[in-house]
Design an enzyme around this catalytic site. Sequence first.
Site, PDB file in Angstrom:
ATOM      1  N   SER A  45      22.123  -8.400 -39.628  1.00 40.94           N
ATOM      2  CA  SER A  45      21.117  -7.498 -40.190  1.00 40.94           C
ATOM      3  C   SER A  45      19.926  -8.292 -40.720  1.00 40.94           C
ATOM      4  CB  SER A  45      21.755  -6.617 -41.261  1.00 40.94           C
ATOM      5  OG  SER A  45      20.938  -5.524 -41.588  1.00 40.94           O
ATOM      6  N   ASP A  93      24.504   2.269 -34.160  1.00 36.44           N
ATOM      7  CA  ASP A  93      23.591   1.665 -35.138  1.00 36.44           C
ATOM      8  C   ASP A  93      22.155   2.123 -34.883  1.00 36.44           C
ATOM      9  OD1 ASP A  93      22.289   0.038 -36.957  1.00 36.44           O
ATOM     10  OD2 ASP A  93      22.863  -1.854 -35.992  1.00 36.44           O
ATOM     11  N   HIS A  96      26.485  -0.016 -37.764  1.00 32.17           N
ATOM     12  CA  HIS A  96      25.870  -1.237 -38.289  1.00 32.17           C
ATOM     13  C   HIS A  96      26.854  -2.088 -39.096  1.00 32.17           C
ATOM     14  CE1 HIS A  96      22.353  -3.625 -39.165  1.00 32.17           C
ATOM     15  NE2 HIS A  96      22.543  -3.506 -40.469  1.00 32.17           N
TER      16      HIS A  96
END
Length: 314
Positions: A158, A254, A286
């Site tokens: 991320s 995601d 995610h």
Amino acid sequence: MESTKKQLSLEVLPWLVVHSDGTLERLAGTEVCPPGLDPETGVLSKDIIIDPKTDLSARIYRPDSIQPGQKLPVVLYFHGGAFLIASASLPNYHTSINKLVAQANIIAVSVNYRLAPEHPLPTAYEDSWNALQGVQAGNEPWINDYADFNQFFLAGDSAGANISHHLAFRAKQSDHTVKIKGIGMIHPYFWGTQPVGSEVTDEARKQMVDGWWRFVCPSDKGSDDPWINPFADGSPNLEGLECERVIITVAERDILRERGKMYYEKLVNSNWRGNVEIMETKGKDHVFHIFEPNCDEAKEMVRRLALFINQVEA
């Protein structure tokens, strides 16, 4: 009676809320676990200070079974959390890095960069750059004794994948960094003002991510700031990415998936001379591997990352 309940200006549930008077209340993501020997993986860890002036720290990992004189690849890892939450000592991240170190047989350094909003961007990037330099400075015995800097990687999930991207470009401009062999980008946090792919029909999550970014990086460019949009005006050309290999992982559910796929496609179609691969996990969202470290999909993703680091074909 007048209510004393504070009004909210931002909610990032279940992690934190910001009240209208500017006070921040962290609800989760602040848990910590100590370093040490993990009996499940046989990985040993300890915490180190990189910069006493800013309290920049990291957690360093190595296989407990490593032999004197043995040299292993080094992975400098940056955790995710939208630049707002988490730390290297969060139990979920500690578990994840233990598993990666055991699977790949590496030295890992997981960086505790400072978080927004207390430390707005670009603080996280500066801390991460200082960590990169600190790891190479020769002040840590585990690094001196066991690190093979001919096999030096950046990795992150991320926001951490975003950081890895930017550090690779900064390293190219510096004469004082080791060569980056490769980058592992897990569900990279890239974004943009104009929706693409599934973002077009998922307006709620599009607005959510837009709001998070505005909060950590007040900018008149919004989601087209080069920090978050690697294809916006002012962003460096991908052909200048300073590494030989890249792996990008995305998850089917995601909201950031399309951005990771776009990064892959643009890198493939650029004049960059390295090798890039992409892995998509079906049915997952995610950073699922952080929350479900023992699921089959997480194990497969860690296996692929280990093969990438060790230059083995999947």
